[in-house]
Design an enzyme around this catalytic site. Sequence first.
Site, PDB file in Angstrom:
ATOM      1  N   LYS A 106       4.108  36.613 -37.922  1.00 18.81           N
ATOM      2  CA  LYS A 106       5.223  35.605 -38.142  1.00 18.81           C
ATOM      3  C   LYS A 106       4.666  34.812 -39.523  1.00 18.81           C
ATOM      4  CE  LYS A 106       4.333  33.117 -34.251  1.00 18.81           C
ATOM      5  NZ  LYS A 106       3.538  34.019 -33.718  1.00 18.81           N
ATOM      6  N   ARG A 158       8.973  27.481 -28.978  1.00 15.21           N
ATOM      7  CA  ARG A 158       8.230  28.284 -28.025  1.00 15.21           C
ATOM      8  C   ARG A 158       8.853  28.399 -26.933  1.00 15.21           C
ATOM      9  NH1 ARG A 158       2.915  30.174 -30.090  1.00 15.21           N
ATOM     10  NH2 ARG A 158       2.887  29.075 -32.051  1.00 15.21           N
ATOM     11  N   ARG A 208      -8.303  38.825 -38.647  1.00 20.25           N
ATOM     12  CA  ARG A 208      -7.563  38.209 -39.832  1.00 20.25           C
ATOM     13  C   ARG A 208      -8.664  37.035 -40.258  1.00 20.25           C
ATOM     14  NH1 ARG A 208      -2.703  34.401 -37.227  1.00 20.25           N
ATOM     15  NH2 ARG A 208      -4.413  33.954 -35.661  1.00 20.25           N
ATOM     16  N   ARG A 264     -10.223  31.874 -37.910  1.00 20.73           N
ATOM     17  CA  ARG A 264      -9.733  30.638 -36.886  1.00 20.73           C
ATOM     18  C   ARG A 264     -10.565  30.882 -35.652  1.00 20.73           C
ATOM     19  NH1 ARG A 264      -3.156  30.838 -36.828  1.00 20.73           N
ATOM     20  NH2 ARG A 264      -3.628  30.691 -34.560  1.00 20.73           N
ATOM     21  N   ARG A 275      -4.254  33.060 -25.015  1.00 18.95           N
ATOM     22  CA  ARG A 275      -2.985  33.094 -26.093  1.00 18.95           C
ATOM     23  C   ARG A 275      -1.995  34.105 -25.488  1.00 18.95           C
ATOM     24  NH1 ARG A 275      -5.443  33.212 -32.081  1.00 18.95           N
ATOM     25  NH2 ARG A 275      -3.191  33.072 -32.305  1.00 18.95           N
TER      26      ARG A 275
HETATM   27  P1  AP5 Z   1      -0.243  36.406 -38.827  1.00 23.30           P
HETATM   28  O1  AP5 Z   1       0.856  36.630 -39.767  1.00 23.30           O
HETATM   29  O2  AP5 Z   1      -1.398  35.425 -38.909  1.00 23.30           O
HETATM   30  O3  AP5 Z   1       0.470  36.315 -37.396  1.00 23.30           O
HETATM   31  P2  AP5 Z   1       1.231  34.974 -36.471  1.00 23.30           P
HETATM   32  O4  AP5 Z   1       2.322  35.698 -35.889  1.00 23.30           O
HETATM   33  O5  AP5 Z   1       1.660  34.252 -37.471  1.00 23.30           O
HETATM   34  O6  AP5 Z   1      -0.139  34.603 -35.693  1.00 23.30           O
HETATM   35  P3  AP5 Z   1      -0.446  33.338 -35.378  1.00 23.30           P
HETATM   36  O7  AP5 Z   1      -1.920  33.671 -34.469  1.00 23.30           O
HETATM   37  O8  AP5 Z   1      -0.589  32.395 -36.529  1.00 23.30           O
HETATM   38  O9  AP5 Z   1       0.511  32.868 -34.206  1.00 23.30           O
HETATM   39  P4  AP5 Z   1       0.223  31.926 -33.085  1.00 23.30           P
HETATM   40  O10 AP5 Z   1       1.707  31.879 -32.681  1.00 23.30           O
HETATM   41  O11 AP5 Z   1      -0.823  32.247 -32.196  1.00 23.30           O
HETATM   42  O12 AP5 Z   1      -0.310  30.719 -33.802  1.00 23.30           O
HETATM   43  P5  AP5 Z   1       0.197  29.268 -34.610  1.00 23.30           P
HETATM   44  O13 AP5 Z   1      -0.490  29.194 -35.720  1.00 23.30           O
HETATM   45  O14 AP5 Z   1       1.786  29.271 -34.637  1.00 23.30           O
HETATM   46  O15 AP5 Z   1      -0.974  37.954 -38.818  1.00 23.30           O
HETATM   47  C1  AP5 Z   1      -2.094  38.381 -37.908  1.00 23.30           C
HETATM   48  C2  AP5 Z   1      -2.979  39.217 -38.783  1.00 23.30           C
HETATM   49  O16 AP5 Z   1      -2.202  40.313 -38.749  1.00 23.30           O
HETATM   50  C3  AP5 Z   1      -3.019  38.898 -40.075  1.00 23.30           C
HETATM   51  O17 AP5 Z   1      -4.420  39.074 -40.384  1.00 23.30           O
HETATM   52  C4  AP5 Z   1      -2.352  39.821 -40.949  1.00 23.30           C
HETATM   53  O18 AP5 Z   1      -2.969  40.225 -42.138  1.00 23.30           O
HETATM   54  C5  AP5 Z   1      -2.074  40.915 -40.000  1.00 23.30           C
HETATM   55  N1  AP5 Z   1      -0.981  41.752 -40.106  1.00 23.30           N
HETATM   56  C6  AP5 Z   1       0.294  40.771 -39.776  1.00 23.30           C
HETATM   57  N2  AP5 Z   1       1.293  41.986 -40.040  1.00 23.30           N
HETATM   58  C7  AP5 Z   1       0.804  43.124 -40.126  1.00 23.30           C
HETATM   59  C8  AP5 Z   1       1.650  44.284 -40.254  1.00 23.30           C
HETATM   60  N3  AP5 Z   1       2.832  44.598 -40.158  1.00 23.30           N
HETATM   61  N4  AP5 Z   1       0.550  45.373 -40.357  1.00 23.30           N
HETATM   62  C9  AP5 Z   1      -0.814  45.150 -40.040  1.00 23.30           C
HETATM   63  N5  AP5 Z   1      -1.267  43.988 -40.077  1.00 23.30           N
HETATM   64  C10 AP5 Z   1      -0.591  42.824 -40.059  1.00 23.30           C
HETATM   65  O19 AP5 Z   1      -0.501  28.249 -33.369  1.00 23.30           O
HETATM   66  C11 AP5 Z   1      -1.585  27.974 -33.163  1.00 23.30           C
HETATM   67  C12 AP5 Z   1      -1.831  26.908 -31.874  1.00 23.30           C
HETATM   68  O20 AP5 Z   1      -1.002  25.774 -32.327  1.00 23.30           O
HETATM   69  C13 AP5 Z   1      -0.836  27.590 -30.573  1.00 23.30           C
HETATM   70  O21 AP5 Z   1      -1.825  28.075 -30.024  1.00 23.30           O
HETATM   71  C14 AP5 Z   1      -0.711  26.176 -29.946  1.00 23.30           C
HETATM   72  O22 AP5 Z   1      -1.804  25.758 -29.451  1.00 23.30           O
HETATM   73  C15 AP5 Z   1      -0.257  25.296 -31.116  1.00 23.30           C
HETATM   74  N6  AP5 Z   1       1.011  25.266 -31.376  1.00 23.30           N
HETATM   75  C16 AP5 Z   1       1.971  25.804 -32.621  1.00 23.30           C
HETATM   76  N7  AP5 Z   1       3.338  25.601 -32.349  1.00 23.30           N
HETATM   77  C17 AP5 Z   1       3.407  25.044 -31.219  1.00 23.30           C
HETATM   78  C18 AP5 Z   1       4.701  24.778 -30.437  1.00 23.30           C
HETATM   79  N8  AP5 Z   1       5.785  24.985 -31.208  1.00 23.30           N
HETATM   80  N9  AP5 Z   1       4.268  24.400 -29.452  1.00 23.30           N
HETATM   81  C19 AP5 Z   1       3.271  24.126 -28.760  1.00 23.30           C
HETATM   82  N10 AP5 Z   1       2.149  24.349 -29.251  1.00 23.30           N
HETATM   83  C20 AP5 Z   1       2.152  24.966 -30.433  1.00 23.30           C
END
Ligand code: AP5
Length: 212
Positions: free
Chosen positions: A13, A88, A127, A160, A171
Amino acid sequence: MFIVLLGPPGAGKGTQAQRIADATKLLHISTGDMFRENVKAGTELGKLANEYMAKGELVPDEVTIGMLLERISRPDAAKGAMFDGFPRNVAQAFALDQALAGKGARIDHALLISVADDELIARLGGRWICRNCGRLYHERNDPPKREGICDACGGELYQREDDRPAVVSARLEKQKPPGALIEHYRQAGVLKEIDGQQPLDAVTRALLEAIT
Ligand code: AP5
């Protein structure tokens, strides 16, 4: 245009949101990034959020929704935004729908990026992120030209805390998009599913096609 990017942790994402924002100039709003900025700055919100993030749990809705609504009330979000990591659950989706309705807008596209669990684990474990500009890398799939250094700005790369294996399992267990949320956008006629297992450029192309 208002877009939500849905998908499990590690689906891509954030990576794809950066690419779509570059291509379309759409504002990128990531609730995960907002929480991490607050953790780094040591704010009360950051301290509270970190209690949940460190365990791989969602931050409570009353905190998350309030933070998001404040963000979209700012002038730069008046005409459009791409939401990464929000909503979410259905309560968050309703809050967003209501706020957009107040501006005479709605979600135009909900893009669900699907990836199998074994690939998600490999992606999160490899990552790396730039401490300065936030550019995302993967040590195998999308490595920087120089190890540990950001290609875009020369900043230092870090991993991270919540990408440690124990937190990743929590997660993946607790944070996949719930069926009711997917159904919410299917019912609204805006849901499109994208195969996130494809190489990075192919996923970007599919997402851009889906919104044009
Ligand atoms: P990346 O693009 O970083 O993936 P992502 O889907 O953004 O993963 P996140 O871990 O950031 O998502 P998340 O939803 O767990 O965390 P968030 O920060 O929102 O890609 C991952 C890796 O794969 C990278 O190294 C990339 O290079 C590689 N990659 C990507 N695409 C690829 C492909 N096609 N092929 C090969 N490699 C690829 O949230 C963090 C925390 O915040 C949560 O755990 C929660 O506690 C809190 N939080 C955030 N939002 C909310 C909410 N709305 N409600 C409640 N709590 C929340």
